[in-house]
Scaffold this motif. Structure first.
Motif, PDB file in Angstrom:
ATOM      1  N   LYS A   1      -1.108   9.153  43.638  1.00 62.96           N
ATOM      2  CA  LYS A   1      -0.307  10.111  44.754  1.00 62.96           C
ATOM      3  C   LYS A   1       1.050   9.518  44.657  1.00 62.96           C
ATOM      4  O   LYS A   1       2.064   9.764  45.437  1.00 62.96           O
ATOM      5  CB  LYS A   1      -0.692  10.190  46.018  1.00 62.96           C
TER       6      LYS A   1
ATOM      7  N   HIS B   1       0.106  19.284  47.633  1.00 63.32           N
ATOM      8  CA  HIS B   1       0.024  20.117  48.969  1.00 63.32           C
ATOM      9  C   HIS B   1      -0.164  19.816  49.608  1.00 63.32           C
ATOM     10  O   HIS B   1      -0.579  18.343  49.757  1.00 63.32           O
ATOM     11  CB  HIS B   1      -0.702  21.119  48.330  1.00 63.32           C
ATOM     12  N   THR B   2      -0.319  19.935  50.882  1.00 69.39           N
ATOM     13  CA  THR B   2      -0.823  19.486  52.514  1.00 69.39           C
ATOM     14  C   THR B   2      -1.436  20.886  53.269  1.00 69.39           C
ATOM     15  O   THR B   2      -1.379  21.939  52.792  1.00 69.39           O
ATOM     16  CB  THR B   2      -0.002  19.164  53.209  1.00 69.39           C
ATOM     17  N   ALA B   3      -2.654  20.745  53.798  1.00 74.36           N
ATOM     18  CA  ALA B   3      -3.945  21.398  54.374  1.00 74.36           C
ATOM     19  C   ALA B   3      -4.167  22.408  53.305  1.00 74.36           C
ATOM     20  O   ALA B   3      -4.196  21.835  52.381  1.00 74.36           O
ATOM     21  CB  ALA B   3      -3.296  22.457  55.351  1.00 74.36           C
TER      22      ALA B   3
ATOM     23  N   GLY C   1      -9.209  17.476  55.435  1.00 67.94           N
ATOM     24  CA  GLY C   1     -10.179  17.365  54.355  1.00 67.94           C
ATOM     25  C   GLY C   1     -10.084  16.661  53.345  1.00 67.94           C
ATOM     26  O   GLY C   1      -9.314  15.760  53.042  1.00 67.94           O
ATOM     27  N   GLY C   2     -10.868  16.834  52.727  1.00 66.77           N
ATOM     28  CA  GLY C   2     -10.558  15.781  50.895  1.00 66.77           C
ATOM     29  C   GLY C   2     -11.583  14.946  50.832  1.00 66.77           C
ATOM     30  O   GLY C   2     -12.479  14.479  51.649  1.00 66.77           O
TER      31      GLY C   2
ATOM     32  N   ASN D   1     -14.965  20.602  54.938  1.00 61.72           N
ATOM     33  CA  ASN D   1     -14.614  19.906  55.393  1.00 61.72           C
ATOM     34  C   ASN D   1     -15.698  19.256  56.659  1.00 61.72           C
ATOM     35  O   ASN D   1     -15.497  18.019  57.795  1.00 61.72           O
ATOM     36  CB  ASN D   1     -12.945  19.872  56.326  1.00 61.72           C
TER      37      ASN D   1
ATOM     38  N   ASP E   1      -7.051  22.330  57.521  1.00 63.27           N
ATOM     39  CA  ASP E   1      -7.555  23.134  56.877  1.00 63.27           C
ATOM     40  C   ASP E   1      -9.118  23.275  56.372  1.00 63.27           C
ATOM     41  O   ASP E   1      -9.726  22.350  56.701  1.00 63.27           O
ATOM     42  CB  ASP E   1      -6.927  23.188  55.552  1.00 63.27           C
TER      43      ASP E   1
ATOM     44  N   GLY F   1      -4.128  14.778  54.602  1.00 61.29           N
ATOM     45  CA  GLY F   1      -3.906  14.456  53.184  1.00 61.29           C
ATOM     46  C   GLY F   1      -2.297  15.173  52.240  1.00 61.29           C
ATOM     47  O   GLY F   1      -1.804  16.020  52.727  1.00 61.29           O
ATOM     48  N   MET F   2      -2.349  14.830  50.650  1.00 57.33           N
ATOM     49  CA  MET F   2      -1.613  15.912  49.848  1.00 57.33           C
ATOM     50  C   MET F   2      -2.151  15.260  48.895  1.00 57.33           C
ATOM     51  O   MET F   2      -2.867  13.893  48.349  1.00 57.33           O
ATOM     52  CB  MET F   2      -0.339  14.319  50.403  1.00 57.33           C
ATOM     53  N   GLY F   3      -2.272  16.209  48.428  1.00 57.83           N
ATOM     54  CA  GLY F   3      -3.260  16.446  46.814  1.00 57.83           C
ATOM     55  C   GLY F   3      -2.386  15.925  45.919  1.00 57.83           C
ATOM     56  O   GLY F   3      -1.018  15.862  45.617  1.00 57.83           O
TER      57      GLY F   3
ATOM     58  N   THR G   1     -10.143  11.986  51.006  1.00 57.20           N
ATOM     59  CA  THR G   1      -9.593   9.893  51.236  1.00 57.20           C
ATOM     60  C   THR G   1      -9.848  10.127  52.905  1.00 57.20           C
ATOM     61  O   THR G   1      -9.758   8.955  53.270  1.00 57.20           O
ATOM     62  CB  THR G   1      -7.499  10.352  51.266  1.00 57.20           C
TER      63      THR G   1
HETATM   64  C1  6PG Z   1      -8.740  19.858  50.943  1.00 57.63           C
HETATM   65  C2  6PG Z   1      -7.378  18.402  52.288  1.00 57.63           C
HETATM   66  C3  6PG Z   1      -6.209  19.005  50.966  1.00 57.63           C
HETATM   67  C4  6PG Z   1      -6.539  17.335  51.381  1.00 57.63           C
HETATM   68  C5  6PG Z   1      -5.792  17.019  49.932  1.00 57.63           C
HETATM   69  C6  6PG Z   1      -6.568  15.770  49.456  1.00 57.63           C
HETATM   70  O1  6PG Z   1      -9.261  20.783  52.402  1.00 57.63           O
HETATM   71  O2  6PG Z   1      -8.848  19.222  50.254  1.00 57.63           O
HETATM   72  O3  6PG Z   1      -7.484  19.013  53.372  1.00 57.63           O
HETATM   73  O4  6PG Z   1      -5.268  19.126  52.080  1.00 57.63           O
HETATM   74  O5  6PG Z   1      -5.730  16.814  51.922  1.00 57.63           O
HETATM   75  O6  6PG Z   1      -6.359  18.268  48.948  1.00 57.63           O
HETATM   76  O7  6PG Z   1      -7.291  15.311  48.878  1.00 57.63           O
HETATM   77  P1  6PG Z   1      -7.682  13.863  48.494  1.00 57.63           P
HETATM   78  O8  6PG Z   1      -7.564  13.216  49.299  1.00 57.63           O
HETATM   79  O9  6PG Z   1      -8.485  14.412  47.683  1.00 57.63           O
HETATM   80  O10 6PG Z   1      -7.404  13.860  47.991  1.00 57.63           O
END
Ligand code: 6PG
Length: 235
Positions: A195, A142-144, A36-37, A78, A66, A136-138, A39
């Motif tokens: 990032k 974090h991921t997921a 999600g997020g 998401n 997630d 993705g990665m925050g 990206t």
């Molecule tokens: C969520 C994502 C989360 C996301 C990262 C990166 O539900 O937010 O699955 O893991 O991939 O937070 O978020 P961005 O792409 O917005 O930087």
């Protein structure tokens, strides 16, 4: 670190879209977990614009790595984001979309998602096995929804678990690390200068402690699809 570096965010999305098309062409059914997020939005827009006919969407079963515990039409869902940018624009059977029912309580949503995964996702090594897990990665690594203060979710039994966003407390349902690492392929989609520092730390194995640094695939290393901004400190 298995990195693939591309000039721009759009070039990263093009490369990932081609991977999805290639994987789909090779299989009768493909089990994909999405992140999600923000990206992945560029990827979903590209797929809906240029891959409507290049991919047989009826072959793909979509899940999420997630989901926030919010209704599907909520702004930060998401699923809702993916529906708007992709599912509403391609021919994909509703039965192929396996969302987390964020409108339920976190406990009910988690139980329901476990049922959905066990009912549909093939098993390998005794665990659900996604063909492709796009993560993705925050900026905190974090991921997921496996956050740095919840590393136990990496090894927790069960395919999914309830997580809490460390700042907002928002409840989420997330795949556990064991299931993510059992995916045939794991591809991180990470772009933007914000990032870069984490990418540098993870690439120098000083990334221990960041959830994303513990992620691999069943076949070996996770693949990192990066734009030049995110890769600016490792080139
Ligand atoms: C969520 C994502 C989360 C996301 C990262 C990166 O539900 O937010 O699955 O893991 O991939 O937070 O978020 P961005 O792409 O917005 O930087």
């Amino acid at each position: 670190m298995n990195t693939h570096i591309f000039s721009t965010q759009n070039d990263v999305a093009k490369a990932l879209a081609e991977e999805l098309a290639n994987e789909t062409a090779k299989k009768d059914k493909l089990y994909v977990a999405l992140s999600g997020g923000s990206t992945p939005k560029v990827l979903f827009r590209l797929l809906s614009n240029l891959y409507q006919d290049r991919i047989d969407w009826s072959k793909i079963h979509f899940f999420w790595g997630d989901e926030r515990c919010v209704p599907p039409d909520a702004e930060d869902s998401n699923f809702g984001m993916t529906k708007t940018l992709l599912f509403d624009k391609v021919e994909i059977p509703e039965a192929n979309i396996h969302r987390v029912k964020g409108e339920l309580s976190p406990e009910e949503a988690n139980t329901d998602y476990i049922r959905e995964i066990k009912e549909h996702v093939p098993v390998a090594n005794g665990l659900p096995c996604f063909d492709l897990n796009i993560l993705g990665m925050g900026e905190d690594g974090h991921t997921a929804s496996i956050f740095p203060d919840q590393l136990t979710l990496l090894d927790q039994e069960g395919p999914t678990a309830i997580a809490s966003h460390p700042k907002t407390g928002q409840k989420r349902v997330t795949l556990t690390g064991k299931v993510i690492n059992n995916s045939r392929r794991v591809i991180f989609l990470v772009t933007g200068a914000g990032k870069a520092q984490r990418i540098k730390e993870i690439s120098h194995s000083t990334g221990a402690g960041y959830p994303a640094s513990y992620i691999k695939s069943a076949g070996g290393k996770a693949e990192w699809y990066l734009d030049e901004e995110a890769a600016s400190l490792i080139k």
